[in-house]
Design a protein around this motif. Sequence first.
Motif: not given
Length: 413
Positions: A67-74, A207-210, A216-220, A334-338
């Motif tokens: 999960g944490v790494a996902m913020f940086f993979t894009s 990703p943080f700003r997204a 997106l916040a609601a879906l997350a 989409r890579s950022v949002a996802s």
Amino acid sequence: MNAHAPAGSSGSILKQSSAVWAIAFACVVAFMGIGLVDPILPAIASSLRATPAQTELLFTSYLAVTGVAMFFTSWVSSRIGAKRTLLIGLALIVLFSVLAATSNSVWNIIDFRAGWGLGNALFISTALATIVGAASGGTASAIILYEAALGLGIAIGPLVGGLLGSVSWRGPFFGVTTLMAIAFVAVVALLKSGSLEKPTPTKLSAPFRALGRPALAALAATALFYNIGFFVLLAYTPFPLGFGALGIGFTFFGWGVGLAVTSVWVAPMLTARLRRTTVLKIALPLLALDLFAAAVVVRSQVGLVVCVVIGGLVLGVLNTVLTESVMEATDLPRSVASSAYSAVRFIGGAIAPPVATLLADAFSPSAAYVFAGASVAVAFVVVVCTTKVLRRVDDGPEPERVEAEAISAGEMP
């Protein structure tokens, strides 16, 4: 197909290049890793003299790091390219799975599962983006192919884990090592870097700003609470079931088959007739009720098996519809949002196993499923309260120009 169906659904998902099939195979193996340790949790606890709470950390370390790494993979993949990111992810999974297989301490395995989670984040964050860019049949076909790989991997993982785990708890880890090594060779040989779109570098903070985007916040938030239910069912259930490795493996094989069938066939059928938010409003309460039912029948092996399989059927619908919703929710790449969505989702999964075990120890096994059902109920409330900001999710296919830009940007679940 009506206006609520995903765009770009023309073409057969079976008519794909060898590169797409190589990535799809690697996806199957990657998702096998999620459920592979499920049947051997009791065996690991017994062999290494670990408590159930300690063995549940095998999921927590894996999912938390993922999960944490996902913020940086894009940010990583947009700079070194999709193929390199995929290969680094696969290599890390091979390395840490073989280290876990040769370990003699539950704490070492927990640490190695964390490293495995890093490799998993790099791989799965890039896999669907690559499939979308390379697959024929459009975005919808790519998603269905990816969800098929996810469902197949989740179905096969517990079965292989049960078969190999009945010999030794180390067997499933060696199994992943072998299969991921094969996937690595397949991606090297079949995926040509020149066939992929050159990525546009993204900012580290993107990703943080997204997550500041309301939809997106609601879906997350929905995914965070929904994933708690998902991983209580997956990670905690082997303990109250009371089966051996094979029994647990076959139970979750049925769960995974149900998930695969509904994600590939039932979810598209529903979204062709109903709004995506409507499908979520139907499926989330059904999952919550299933988890509450598990709390009632927790001391019945047959009853718990039935709840597990029914849960898989509902989870398949939710996985696909949430993935499609994230694709349509914003005008962000989409890579950022996802990346942002998936990071929050996996963190929810990391919370679930240890909390469920602690509640079961403090009160009763039923408490774990009450916690899971309540969490999914919260996810339902989030969807109901944010229906207006999720209007874009239900607006139907995007214009061709927007769709083309989105495909170039890539997407991951």
